[in-house]
Design a protein around this motif. Sequence first.
Motif, mmCIF file in Angstrom:
data_model
loop_
_atom_site.group_PDB
_atom_site.id
_atom_site.type_symbol
_atom_site.label_atom_id
_atom_site.label_comp_id
_atom_site.label_asym_id
_atom_site.label_seq_id
_atom_site.Cartn_x
_atom_site.Cartn_y
_atom_site.Cartn_z
ATOM 1 N N GLN A 36 102.220 16.129 -38.965
ATOM 2 C CA GLN A 36 103.663 16.176 -39.212
ATOM 3 C C GLN A 36 104.316 17.368 -38.543
ATOM 4 O O GLN A 36 105.407 17.256 -37.960
ATOM 5 N N THR A 37 103.663 18.529 -38.615
ATOM 6 C CA THR A 37 104.237 19.731 -38.002
ATOM 7 C C THR A 37 104.408 19.545 -36.501
ATOM 8 O O THR A 37 105.464 19.844 -35.929
ATOM 9 N N ALA A 38 103.366 19.036 -35.851
ATOM 10 C CA ALA A 38 103.431 18.818 -34.400
ATOM 11 C C ALA A 38 104.495 17.782 -34.047
ATOM 12 O O ALA A 38 105.217 17.936 -33.053
ATOM 13 N N CYS A 39 104.603 16.728 -34.855
ATOM 14 C CA CYS A 39 105.625 15.711 -34.593
ATOM 15 C C CYS A 39 107.021 16.314 -34.629
ATOM 16 O O CYS A 39 107.871 16.009 -33.780
ATOM 17 N N GLU A 40 107.269 17.181 -35.600
ATOM 18 C CA GLU A 40 108.583 17.805 -35.704
ATOM 19 C C GLU A 40 108.826 18.763 -34.531
ATOM 20 O O GLU A 40 109.947 18.839 -34.013
ATOM 21 N N GLU A 41 107.793 19.474 -34.100
ATOM 22 C CA GLU A 41 107.954 20.389 -32.972
ATOM 23 C C GLU A 41 108.243 19.621 -31.682
ATOM 24 O O GLU A 41 109.083 20.041 -30.871
ATOM 25 N N ILE A 42 107.558 18.501 -31.491
ATOM 26 C CA ILE A 42 107.814 17.672 -30.308
ATOM 27 C C ILE A 42 109.234 17.115 -30.352
ATOM 28 O O ILE A 42 109.929 17.048 -29.326
ATOM 29 N N ALA A 43 109.688 16.722 -31.536
ATOM 30 C CA ALA A 43 111.064 16.235 -31.679
ATOM 31 C C ALA A 43 112.067 17.343 -31.341
ATOM 32 O O ALA A 43 113.097 17.092 -30.706
ATOM 33 N N ILE A 44 111.760 18.575 -31.753
ATOM 34 C CA ILE A 44 112.642 19.705 -31.434
ATOM 35 C C ILE A 44 112.712 19.914 -29.924
ATOM 36 O O ILE A 44 113.783 20.152 -29.350
ATOM 37 N N VAL A 45 111.563 19.822 -29.254
ATOM 38 C CA VAL A 45 111.514 19.990 -27.801
ATOM 39 C C VAL A 45 112.409 18.960 -27.110
ATOM 40 O O VAL A 45 113.201 19.293 -26.214
ATOM 41 N N VAL A 46 112.297 17.704 -27.525
ATOM 42 C CA VAL A 46 113.122 16.649 -26.928
ATOM 43 C C VAL A 46 114.600 16.925 -27.189
ATOM 44 O O VAL A 46 115.447 16.752 -26.299
ATOM 45 N N SER A 47 114.908 17.371 -28.386
ATOM 46 C CA SER A 47 116.297 17.680 -28.717
ATOM 47 C C SER A 47 116.830 18.817 -27.843
ATOM 48 O O SER A 47 117.968 18.758 -27.348
ATOM 49 N N GLU A 48 116.009 19.858 -27.633
ATOM 50 C CA GLU A 48 116.436 20.988 -26.798
ATOM 51 C C GLU A 48 116.677 20.546 -25.355
ATOM 52 O O GLU A 48 117.678 20.906 -24.732
ATOM 53 N N LEU A 49 115.735 19.768 -24.804
ATOM 54 C CA LEU A 49 115.873 19.337 -23.416
ATOM 55 C C LEU A 49 117.072 18.412 -23.237
ATOM 56 O O LEU A 49 117.823 18.528 -22.255
ATOM 57 N N ALA A 50 117.252 17.488 -24.170
ATOM 58 C CA ALA A 50 118.380 16.562 -24.078
ATOM 59 C C ALA A 50 119.710 17.299 -24.256
ATOM 60 O O ALA A 50 120.699 17.003 -23.575
ATOM 61 N N SER A 51 119.734 18.271 -25.154
ATOM 62 C CA SER A 51 120.961 19.056 -25.352
ATOM 63 C C SER A 51 121.310 19.840 -24.097
ATOM 64 O O SER A 51 122.493 19.959 -23.733
ATOM 65 N N ASN A 52 120.291 20.378 -23.417
ATOM 66 C CA ASN A 52 120.545 21.109 -22.174
ATOM 67 C C ASN A 52 121.155 20.201 -21.109
ATOM 68 O O ASN A 52 121.998 20.629 -20.310
ATOM 69 N N ILE A 53 120.691 18.937 -21.079
ATOM 70 C CA ILE A 53 121.255 17.989 -20.115
ATOM 71 C C ILE A 53 122.758 17.841 -20.324
ATOM 72 O O ILE A 53 123.556 17.932 -19.387
ATOM 73 N N ILE A 54 123.166 17.594 -21.561
ATOM 74 C CA ILE A 54 124.593 17.413 -21.849
ATOM 75 C C ILE A 54 125.361 18.707 -21.626
ATOM 76 O O ILE A 54 126.446 18.723 -21.037
ATOM 77 N N TRP A 55 124.758 19.803 -22.059
ATOM 78 C CA TRP A 55 125.452 21.095 -22.001
ATOM 79 C C TRP A 55 125.695 21.539 -20.572
ATOM 80 O O TRP A 55 126.756 22.059 -20.230
ATOM 81 N N TYR A 56 124.692 21.363 -19.708
ATOM 82 C CA TYR A 56 124.778 21.914 -18.351
ATOM 83 C C TYR A 56 125.093 20.879 -17.276
ATOM 84 O O TYR A 56 125.645 21.218 -16.228
#
Length: 340
Positions: A36-56
Motif C-alpha cells: 500500500q505504501t509503495a502504491c501511494e508513493e507511485i500515485a504521488i509520482v504520477v500526480s507530480e509529473l502530470a501536474s508539472n505538465i499542466i503547470w509548465y
Amino acid sequence: MAPALAPQTFEIAHSSDISLARRAAREMARGIGFDQTACEEIAIVVSELASNIIWYAGEGEVTLEPVDNGEQSGIRVEARDAGPGIPDVDQALVDGFSTRGGLGYGLGTVHRMMDELEITSQQGGAQGTRATCRRWLRTIDHRTSPSPLDFGVATRAHPLMDINGDAFILRQWDHSALAGVIDGLGHGRLAHDAAHAARDYIESHYDLPLAGIFRGVGIACRSTRGVVMALARFEWAQGKMSFASVGNITARVLGYSSPVDFAVRRGVLGLNAPNPVITEHPWGSANVMILHTDGIKSRWGWRDFAGRMDLPAEDLAQLLLQTLDKGQDDATIIVVKGSK
C-alpha cells in the motif's frame, strides 16, 4: 499479460486528467504486487509529473507500463510534453526549486520515490521534456534473524567546525547488509549538505544494486558540492562481499591470503564521476573490513594494531580514530567484522 496490466497512456490537459492517471497508477501498482505504501508513493509520482505538465507546458501525456528486467518486475512511468523545456535539469531536481513560484518539490520527490529517473529536456522548438522513471518490486524479508556481522562506527567533525561533512550508512535486511562511508567535498555546512543528500537517497534505496545506488546518488548530489563514497554489500548466505568506490575513501580487508587491490575510480559524485567498478570478494568469519575518509591517516598497517583486531567493532573503530586522526578534517571510520 492480464488486460488490467497492459500499458496505459493518458492525455494530460486538465486537473481531472491528473486524478484519472493517479488512480490508474495506484491500481496498476497494486496489480503488480506493490504494497500500500509503495502504491501511494507511485500515485504521488504520477500526480507530480502530470501536474508539472499542466503547470509548465499546458498539455502532454503520461504513460504507465508494467516492466520486467528478468530479475525483478516493476512499473515504468513516462511523462512527455512539448513545452518550453527545463533550463537546468540538475537545478530542477533540488527540493524547493521552481521557475513558476510553486512549491517546487516535484522532481525531487520523483527521484526519491522511484528507483530510476531519466530526464531529457530541450528549450525551443517542439522537443519539450521527457521524464522516465521506474520502480522495482521488492521482496525483502524483514523478519529479524541473527546477523553474523559486527559493525562499529567512529566519526567527528573538523576541529574548527560544529557540523560534520562526513556521513555513513549501515543497513541490514534479509541475509544482507550495506555499509558505506560518504565524504562531502570540503567541510562545514556545504559538505554536510552534500553528504546527507547522498545518505538520504541511500536510506530509501539501500537494496538496489550498487550501480543503481551510485547512479542515484550522482543525481541527488548534482546541486551540491558533490561527494566521494565507498559502499560494501555483504551477503553472508552466499559468503560474499561486493564493493564499489568513487573517490578517495580508503578500504582494507584483513583475512585474505594476499592484499586486495580494490578498484577505485577517480571523480566526484554529483559532478564528474565515472561509473564505479563493482568487484566481488569472498567473505567469512575471519574477515575484518575498514572503510575511512581522508581525515584518517592512510599510512598504517595491520601490524600497527597487532593484538587489537579481536576488539569489538565499535571499540576498534574508536581506537583507530583516536590513533590515526589527522586532526585537520572531518573523519569517519567504519569497521565490519565477521562474527567468530
